[in-house]
Design a protein around this motif. Sequence first.
Motif, PDB file in Angstrom:
ATOM      1  N   GLY A  24      -8.410  -7.209 -13.530  1.00  0.00           N
ATOM      2  CA  GLY A  24      -8.150  -6.748 -12.172  1.00  0.00           C
ATOM      3  C   GLY A  24      -8.787  -5.405 -11.891  1.00  0.00           C
ATOM      4  N   GLN A  25      -8.562  -4.930 -10.672  1.00  0.00           N
ATOM      5  CA  GLN A  25      -9.131  -3.651 -10.245  1.00  0.00           C
ATOM      6  C   GLN A  25      -8.109  -2.531 -10.455  1.00  0.00           C
ATOM      7  OE1 GLN A  25     -12.340  -3.375  -9.155  1.00  0.00           O
ATOM      8  NE2 GLN A  25     -12.499  -5.569  -9.648  1.00  0.00           N
ATOM      9  N   ARG A  26      -8.529  -1.506 -11.175  1.00  0.00           N
ATOM     10  CA  ARG A  26      -7.613  -0.395 -11.446  1.00  0.00           C
ATOM     11  C   ARG A  26      -7.274   0.343 -10.152  1.00  0.00           C
ATOM     12  NH1 ARG A  26      -7.793   0.872 -17.126  1.00  0.00           N
ATOM     13  NH2 ARG A  26      -9.419  -0.344 -18.179  1.00  0.00           N
ATOM     14  N   SER A  27      -6.058   0.843 -10.099  1.00  0.00           N
ATOM     15  CA  SER A  27      -5.610   1.612  -8.943  1.00  0.00           C
ATOM     16  C   SER A  27      -5.416   3.070  -9.352  1.00  0.00           C
ATOM     17  CB  SER A  27      -4.300   1.039  -8.405  1.00  0.00           C
ATOM     18  OG  SER A  27      -3.235   1.281  -9.320  1.00  0.00           O
ATOM     19  N   GLU A  28      -5.035   3.897  -8.380  1.00  0.00           N
ATOM     20  CA  GLU A  28      -4.815   5.308  -8.674  1.00  0.00           C
ATOM     21  C   GLU A  28      -3.537   5.514  -9.487  1.00  0.00           C
ATOM     22  OE1 GLU A  28      -4.812   7.435  -5.038  1.00  0.00           O
ATOM     23  OE2 GLU A  28      -6.937   7.054  -4.603  1.00  0.00           O
ATOM     24  N   GLN A  29      -2.612   4.575  -9.424  1.00  0.00           N
ATOM     25  CA  GLN A  29      -1.372   4.692 -10.163  1.00  0.00           C
ATOM     26  C   GLN A  29      -1.577   4.244 -11.601  1.00  0.00           C
ATOM     27  OE1 GLN A  29       1.879   2.647  -8.303  1.00  0.00           O
ATOM     28  NE2 GLN A  29       3.385   3.240  -9.874  1.00  0.00           N
ATOM     29  N   SER A  30      -1.122   5.028 -12.560  1.00  0.00           N
ATOM     30  CA  SER A  30      -1.344   4.753 -13.974  1.00  0.00           C
ATOM     31  C   SER A  30      -0.770   3.404 -14.377  1.00  0.00           C
ATOM     32  CB  SER A  30      -0.693   5.851 -14.824  1.00  0.00           C
ATOM     33  OG  SER A  30      -0.827   5.570 -16.194  1.00  0.00           O
ATOM     34  N   GLY A  31      -1.628   2.572 -14.995  1.00  0.00           N
ATOM     35  CA  GLY A  31      -1.194   1.281 -15.518  1.00  0.00           C
ATOM     36  C   GLY A  31      -1.096   0.179 -14.498  1.00  0.00           C
ATOM     37  N   VAL A  32      -1.305   0.467 -13.222  1.00  0.00           N
ATOM     38  CA  VAL A  32      -1.179  -0.533 -12.156  1.00  0.00           C
ATOM     39  C   VAL A  32      -2.567  -0.981 -11.720  1.00  0.00           C
ATOM     40  CG1 VAL A  32      -0.355  -0.965  -9.803  1.00  0.00           C
ATOM     41  CG2 VAL A  32       1.009   0.432 -11.368  1.00  0.00           C
ATOM     42  N   VAL A  33      -2.752  -2.308 -11.620  1.00  0.00           N
ATOM     43  CA  VAL A  33      -4.031  -2.866 -11.181  1.00  0.00           C
ATOM     44  C   VAL A  33      -3.793  -3.825 -10.024  1.00  0.00           C
ATOM     45  CG1 VAL A  33      -4.991  -2.681 -13.511  1.00  0.00           C
ATOM     46  CG2 VAL A  33      -3.977  -4.826 -12.760  1.00  0.00           C
ATOM     47  N   GLU A  34      -4.865  -4.075  -9.286  1.00  0.00           N
ATOM     48  CA  GLU A  34      -4.812  -5.033  -8.168  1.00  0.00           C
ATOM     49  C   GLU A  34      -5.470  -6.331  -8.588  1.00  0.00           C
ATOM     50  OE1 GLU A  34      -7.213  -5.372  -4.108  1.00  0.00           O
ATOM     51  OE2 GLU A  34      -5.629  -3.826  -3.980  1.00  0.00           O
TER      52      GLU A  34
END
Length: 487
Positions: A24-34
């Motif tokens: 998935g695509q990494r987000s600005e929040q640590s450990g969270v992806v889209e």
Amino acid sequence: MGASPDEPAHIIKAAAVAQGEWLGQRSEQSGVVEVAVPRGLASAQEWACTAHDSSQPASCLPNFVSDGKLTPTVTSAGLYNPVYYALVGWPSLLTDDPRLAVYGMRVVSAVLVSFFFAVTMTALLTFRRPFIAGIATLTVLTPTVFFLTGAVNPNALEVATGAALLSVLLLLVRGPELRSPAVAVAVVAVSGALLANTRGLSPLWMASIALIAIVGAPWPRLRALLARPAAWAALAALAAGVGFAVWWLLYSGTLGSMGSFSGAGAVTPVRAFVTMLVDRAFDPGLIGLFGWLDTPAPEITFVLWSFLSLGLVLAAAIVARGRDIAALLMALAMFFLIPPAMQAASIEASGYIWQGRYTLIAFAALAVTCAVILMQADPAVRLERRVQRKALILVVALVTAVQAYTLLFTTKRYAVGIDGWWGDFLHAAHWYPPLGPFTWVIALVLGLAAIAVVWAAWAEKPVDAEAPVDVEAPVDAEAPALLLPTR
């Protein structure tokens, strides 16, 4: 739906992997992806309306939408190793109904976990001491293990594959001579490779299990086992599994992206280590902690499993000698020292992230190690068969009653809230599981009764099948390929 820790995140991750999106695509929040998953599953984060509030019944669940259109959403499990999710996520490809998709994932996960626990029980029974094998199996299968087995969560598969790996390894290097260890060696390869890829710390647990087996193994048996080509093929498979797991950890950065929790940047590693070792070694999550860590099991549940686990350890410590002591100390170190060490290593970046369920694999390894030590104790300290049968019947009855009550108690929490009245649970519940609550209690009782019948059948085997095993004797390298003890 979504009532176990982080299950919505695991559901979305499994559905994404099934669609071919491993990271998935990494987000600005640590450990969270889209990721992109069917719309019916994209809203899974909204299902956790009971999380952290044991007074909230499951009637708060939103309406489910049957829609297979791919929709972007986020998951905190996006960086996790994809192997477990690839194994359980495929039912989401068969239906647009999110409920059926999740039930399908849960069933597949439960079958996988059950298989490896069945391997564990079979390996322990092959030591020909059904009483101890039964006690150890019941000890490992805590209510928390059942709870996680019924959820979309790699935690239960980690415990099951770890227990299977250690029990079969100890069977190969310490158990009765098999007609051939070919099947057992294959089980070692599969369970070990899967274990290494279940969770981020699984390769470390796998290494600890290997050390327990090695320090507890007589060298003649170990040398004879390593002389087999099948053993080297298994080692190659294990190395490949560990290699992929380590590559994924480095590629995804999972261990460095665990989020931020209480204590992050405010607690020193030394203090975190001592706190975990002294105050949190016996976490209730090992035995019975449900919901999103908001619903502890009834007190009788903790009493029974504390008695079973402490009894196993004390009995093994009393009869242990030689390499048994080394194996037991290694298993105890795995249980008591690895969690504090890992928490100390992550405290500054992530805070206190350790939960009792993460230690379940060490708990299972300790129980298996103690069982094998007891099964190979001097015959003079063994109970006679009649006493064993009575004791096993009593323990099975107690465990069955407590497991059933714990399941009913936890179902009531979701039906009317933790403080709800039992009368309302029976006649005015806000929520019931499919087929009603008592169907599953009956199924649990019948399942445990069936296991007890298997133990009883093994207990009636001829006396010569229980002769002491010469663990120093090397195995026969030319025996036929069956995972069965010689008679």
